[in-house]
Design an enzyme around this catalytic site. Structure first.
Site, PDB file in Angstrom:
ATOM      1  N   HIS A  32       3.611  -1.307   3.335  1.00 34.74           N
ATOM      2  CA  HIS A  32       3.336  -0.078   3.113  1.00 34.74           C
ATOM      3  C   HIS A  32       3.445   1.383   3.368  1.00 34.74           C
ATOM      4  O   HIS A  32       5.169   1.440   3.617  1.00 34.74           O
ATOM      5  CB  HIS A  32       1.828   0.615   4.467  1.00 34.74           C
ATOM      6  CG  HIS A  32       1.300   1.954   4.723  1.00 34.74           C
ATOM      7  ND1 HIS A  32       0.843   2.013   3.560  1.00 34.74           N
ATOM      8  CD2 HIS A  32       1.586   3.059   5.257  1.00 34.74           C
ATOM      9  CE1 HIS A  32       0.099   2.859   4.045  1.00 34.74           C
ATOM     10  NE2 HIS A  32       0.491   3.650   4.182  1.00 34.74           N
TER      11      HIS A  32
ATOM     12  N   ARG B  66      -4.554   9.938  16.979  1.00 32.26           N
ATOM     13  CA  ARG B  66      -5.736  10.234  17.770  1.00 32.26           C
ATOM     14  C   ARG B  66      -4.428  11.562  16.840  1.00 32.26           C
ATOM     15  O   ARG B  66      -5.834  12.514  17.378  1.00 32.26           O
ATOM     16  CB  ARG B  66      -4.521  10.644  19.165  1.00 32.26           C
ATOM     17  CG  ARG B  66      -4.659  11.498  20.158  1.00 32.26           C
ATOM     18  CD  ARG B  66      -4.198  11.557  21.449  1.00 32.26           C
ATOM     19  NE  ARG B  66      -2.666  12.263  20.437  1.00 32.26           N
ATOM     20  CZ  ARG B  66      -1.816  12.851  21.833  1.00 32.26           C
ATOM     21  NH1 ARG B  66      -1.693  12.392  22.841  1.00 32.26           N
ATOM     22  NH2 ARG B  66      -1.008  13.233  21.149  1.00 32.26           N
ATOM     23  N   GLY B  67      -3.959  12.344  16.156  1.00 34.15           N
ATOM     24  CA  GLY B  67      -2.911  13.866  15.566  1.00 34.15           C
ATOM     25  C   GLY B  67      -3.019  14.138  16.535  1.00 34.15           C
ATOM     26  O   GLY B  67      -2.517  13.839  17.532  1.00 34.15           O
ATOM     27  N   ASP B  68      -2.225  15.547  15.706  1.00 36.96           N
ATOM     28  CA  ASP B  68      -1.077  16.018  16.348  1.00 36.96           C
ATOM     29  C   ASP B  68      -2.145  17.534  16.958  1.00 36.96           C
ATOM     30  O   ASP B  68      -2.814  18.066  16.474  1.00 36.96           O
ATOM     31  CB  ASP B  68      -0.105  16.529  15.689  1.00 36.96           C
ATOM     32  CG  ASP B  68       0.559  15.760  15.018  1.00 36.96           C
ATOM     33  OD1 ASP B  68       1.253  13.771  16.013  1.00 36.96           O
ATOM     34  OD2 ASP B  68       1.292  15.072  13.941  1.00 36.96           O
TER      35      ASP B  68
ATOM     36  N   SER C  36       1.024  -1.352   0.384  1.00 36.88           N
ATOM     37  CA  SER C  36      -0.236  -0.309   0.286  1.00 36.88           C
ATOM     38  C   SER C  36       1.027   1.230   0.054  1.00 36.88           C
ATOM     39  O   SER C  36       2.254   1.344   0.421  1.00 36.88           O
ATOM     40  CB  SER C  36      -0.891  -0.510   1.373  1.00 36.88           C
ATOM     41  OG  SER C  36       0.149   0.117   2.078  1.00 36.88           O
TER      42      SER C  36
ATOM     43  N   THR D  36      -3.099  11.128   4.411  1.00 40.60           N
ATOM     44  CA  THR D  36      -3.096  11.888   5.746  1.00 40.60           C
ATOM     45  C   THR D  36      -3.759  13.616   5.973  1.00 40.60           C
ATOM     46  O   THR D  36      -3.924  13.476   4.787  1.00 40.60           O
ATOM     47  CB  THR D  36      -1.322  12.774   5.573  1.00 40.60           C
ATOM     48  OG1 THR D  36      -1.303  13.220   4.792  1.00 40.60           O
ATOM     49  CG2 THR D  36      -0.173  10.932   5.346  1.00 40.60           C
ATOM     50  N   TYR D  37      -3.579  13.663   7.017  1.00 43.31           N
ATOM     51  CA  TYR D  37      -4.140  14.832   7.951  1.00 43.31           C
ATOM     52  C   TYR D  37      -3.614  16.084   7.864  1.00 43.31           C
ATOM     53  O   TYR D  37      -2.163  15.398   9.068  1.00 43.31           O
ATOM     54  CB  TYR D  37      -5.446  14.044   8.286  1.00 43.31           C
ATOM     55  CG  TYR D  37      -6.379  14.626   9.071  1.00 43.31           C
ATOM     56  CD1 TYR D  37      -7.196  14.443   7.535  1.00 43.31           C
ATOM     57  CD2 TYR D  37      -6.916  14.744   9.774  1.00 43.31           C
ATOM     58  CE1 TYR D  37      -9.269  14.590   8.188  1.00 43.31           C
ATOM     59  CE2 TYR D  37      -7.832  15.181  10.299  1.00 43.31           C
ATOM     60  CZ  TYR D  37      -9.045  14.809   9.195  1.00 43.31           C
ATOM     61  OH  TYR D  37     -10.678  15.010   9.556  1.00 43.31           O
TER      62      TYR D  37
ATOM     63  N   GLN E 127       4.895   2.958  12.369  1.00 44.34           N
ATOM     64  CA  GLN E 127       5.878   4.341  11.627  1.00 44.34           C
ATOM     65  C   GLN E 127       7.287   3.709  11.028  1.00 44.34           C
ATOM     66  O   GLN E 127       7.375   2.300  11.614  1.00 44.34           O
ATOM     67  CB  GLN E 127       6.622   4.655  13.331  1.00 44.34           C
ATOM     68  CG  GLN E 127       7.239   5.869  13.425  1.00 44.34           C
ATOM     69  CD  GLN E 127       7.298   7.173  12.188  1.00 44.34           C
ATOM     70  OE1 GLN E 127       7.123   7.289  11.234  1.00 44.34           O
ATOM     71  NE2 GLN E 127       7.272   8.108  13.957  1.00 44.34           N
TER      72      GLN E 127
ATOM     73  N   TYR F  59       3.700   1.825  16.818  1.00 46.14           N
ATOM     74  CA  TYR F  59       5.517   2.468  17.132  1.00 46.14           C
ATOM     75  C   TYR F  59       6.176   1.397  16.883  1.00 46.14           C
ATOM     76  O   TYR F  59       6.789   1.696  18.658  1.00 46.14           O
ATOM     77  CB  TYR F  59       5.339   3.479  18.423  1.00 46.14           C
ATOM     78  CG  TYR F  59       4.322   4.759  17.251  1.00 46.14           C
ATOM     79  CD1 TYR F  59       4.785   5.468  16.911  1.00 46.14           C
ATOM     80  CD2 TYR F  59       3.160   4.462  17.589  1.00 46.14           C
ATOM     81  CE1 TYR F  59       4.065   6.307  16.589  1.00 46.14           C
ATOM     82  CE2 TYR F  59       1.462   5.655  17.399  1.00 46.14           C
ATOM     83  CZ  TYR F  59       2.479   6.546  16.456  1.00 46.14           C
ATOM     84  OH  TYR F  59       2.149   7.773  16.300  1.00 46.14           O
TER      85      TYR F  59
ATOM     86  N   GLU G 287       1.200   5.275   0.771  1.00 47.94           N
ATOM     87  CA  GLU G 287       0.984   7.324   1.269  1.00 47.94           C
ATOM     88  C   GLU G 287       1.101   7.509   0.662  1.00 47.94           C
ATOM     89  O   GLU G 287       1.984   7.840   0.099  1.00 47.94           O
ATOM     90  CB  GLU G 287       1.264   6.515   2.690  1.00 47.94           C
ATOM     91  CG  GLU G 287       0.706   8.388   3.674  1.00 47.94           C
ATOM     92  CD  GLU G 287       0.948   8.401   5.164  1.00 47.94           C
ATOM     93  OE1 GLU G 287       0.846   7.182   5.925  1.00 47.94           O
ATOM     94  OE2 GLU G 287       1.913   9.252   5.787  1.00 47.94           O
TER      95      GLU G 287
ATOM     96  N   HIS H 288      -7.036   9.281   6.329  1.00 49.63           N
ATOM     97  CA  HIS H 288      -6.089   9.355   7.519  1.00 49.63           C
ATOM     98  C   HIS H 288      -7.320  10.182   8.701  1.00 49.63           C
ATOM     99  O   HIS H 288      -8.188  11.020   7.673  1.00 49.63           O
ATOM    100  CB  HIS H 288      -4.530   9.749   7.406  1.00 49.63           C
ATOM    101  CG  HIS H 288      -3.717   9.071   7.905  1.00 49.63           C
ATOM    102  ND1 HIS H 288      -2.820   9.379   8.039  1.00 49.63           N
ATOM    103  CD2 HIS H 288      -3.839   8.187   7.172  1.00 49.63           C
ATOM    104  CE1 HIS H 288      -1.691   8.614   7.791  1.00 49.63           C
ATOM    105  NE2 HIS H 288      -2.183   7.656   6.987  1.00 49.63           N
TER     106      HIS H 288
ATOM    107  N   PHE I   1      12.833  14.545   9.889  1.00 52.31           N
ATOM    108  CA  PHE I   1      11.608  13.985   9.680  1.00 52.31           C
ATOM    109  C   PHE I   1      11.578  13.392  11.039  1.00 52.31           C
ATOM    110  O   PHE I   1      11.002  12.545  12.138  1.00 52.31           O
ATOM    111  CB  PHE I   1      11.514  12.721   9.047  1.00 52.31           C
ATOM    112  CG  PHE I   1      10.403  13.452   7.839  1.00 52.31           C
ATOM    113  CD1 PHE I   1       9.626  14.900   7.911  1.00 52.31           C
ATOM    114  CD2 PHE I   1      10.214  12.825   6.562  1.00 52.31           C
ATOM    115  CE1 PHE I   1       8.985  15.228   7.194  1.00 52.31           C
ATOM    116  CE2 PHE I   1       9.217  12.915   5.916  1.00 52.31           C
ATOM    117  CZ  PHE I   1       8.756  14.422   5.544  1.00 52.31           C
TER     118      PHE I   1
ATOM    119  N   ALA J  92      -1.990  18.258  11.373  1.00 51.60           N
ATOM    120  CA  ALA J  92      -2.515  19.161  12.496  1.00 51.60           C
ATOM    121  C   ALA J  92      -3.696  19.221  12.638  1.00 51.60           C
ATOM    122  O   ALA J  92      -3.139  20.499  12.014  1.00 51.60           O
ATOM    123  CB  ALA J  92      -0.997  19.538  12.921  1.00 51.60           C
TER     124      ALA J  92
END
Length: 278
Positions: A259, A100-102, A9, A42-43, A169, A138, A11, A70, A209, A45
């Site tokens: 991924h 959860r998100g940043d 997959s 992705t999404y 991650q 993680y 991203e 996401h 990163f 912050a």
């Protein structure tokens, strides 16, 4: 030789300009030739790119490939989450990466969801089995976790709340992945854990990163990358060797898929797929 049906997959992230969007259509088409199981988007912050995320998800769906959005819950209300999920469902999306998100800067921990596990439980309660829910894992421990055991318990909570599978991650140490999967199984968590793979394109970007996300670049890799200086061709050739070997190790450890974090480019990911026979 790798088997063509091994699940992979990709991203992507929403582009910011019209030129970027036009270029990205070609990147996607090149990668679709590898028959990904899905492509995730992705999404930002605090959901800062939400409209861009949903637009790209819709484009991928219309191009005939399964898209996974996401979906982060920090600062969200049950009402906002319910209506956004309904929007995705109406678009034909059947896969989510629940996070959860940043926290955007200046936010308190507002909203009705504190943890990704709360979001997973809510999606299941409201939408049943409509969505295949991916969660984050993680192997080198979440940078905000109190300790590795707390991090594993948080992962187990997401699985018990109803997650179907996990994406990690990125990391460069196969042992960290093997240990994480073993530890999760010891806690009774049996969901598939798919390694997230970061192609090495650019040394300074990778270091930046990795400092931000807590992903470790082994010292020998860091020193080699620094020694190449601005020699992009050498960095990419070295990166291809290192990451392809990592992927082979992960497959021999029984990884259920790979991924790829494409960084919205196709060349490095395609080179990896070729090297791996995917």
């Amino acid at each position: 030789m790798a088997h063509a049906s091994f699940p992979i997959s990709f991203e992507f992230f929403p582009t910011k300009t019209a030129e970027g969007a036009a270029r990205h259509v070609q990147v996607r088409q090149a990668l679709y030739a590898r028959q990904p199981q899905f492509c995730s988007v992705t999404y930002g912050a605090g959901g800062s790119t939400q409209s861009g995320t949903f637009a790209l998800v819709q484009a991928i769906q219309q191009e005939g490939v399964a898209a996974a959005s996401h979906f982060s819950c920090i600062g969200a209300t049950r009402e906002s989450v319910r209506s956004e999920l309904q929007q995705l469902k109406d678009m034909g999306v059947r896969r989510l990466v629940a996070l959860r998100g940043d926290l955007p800067s200046g936010y308190g921990l507002g909203g009705e969801f504190q943890y990704a596990s709360d979001l997973v439980a809510f999606i299941r309660a409201e939408f049943g089995d409509t969505f295949h829910i991916e969660v984050a894992a993680y192997p080198e421990v979440h940078p905000q976790a109190r300790n590795p055991e707390a991090d594993l318990r948080a992962f187990a909570a997401k699985a018990r709340a109803g997650a179907d599978s996990a994406i990690t991650q990125y990391f460069f140490n196969a042992d960290a992945y093997a240990r994480f999967v073993d530890d999760a199984q010891r806690l009774g968590v049996g969901i598939p854990v798919v390694p997230g793979i970061m192609p090495i394109l650019n040394a300074s970007q990778l270091m930046r990163f990795s400092d931000a996300t807590g992903a470790e670049i082994p010292r020998w890799i860091r020193l080699r990358l620094q020694a190449f200086g601005d020699d992009t061709a050498s960095i990419r050739a070295f990166g291809l060797d290192v990451v392809a070997r990592l992927c082979e190790q992960l497959r021999s450890l029984g990884a259920p898929g790979l991924h790829f974090y494409t960084m919205n480019q196709s060349a490095a990911t395609l080179a990896l797929c070729d090297r791996l026979g995917l």
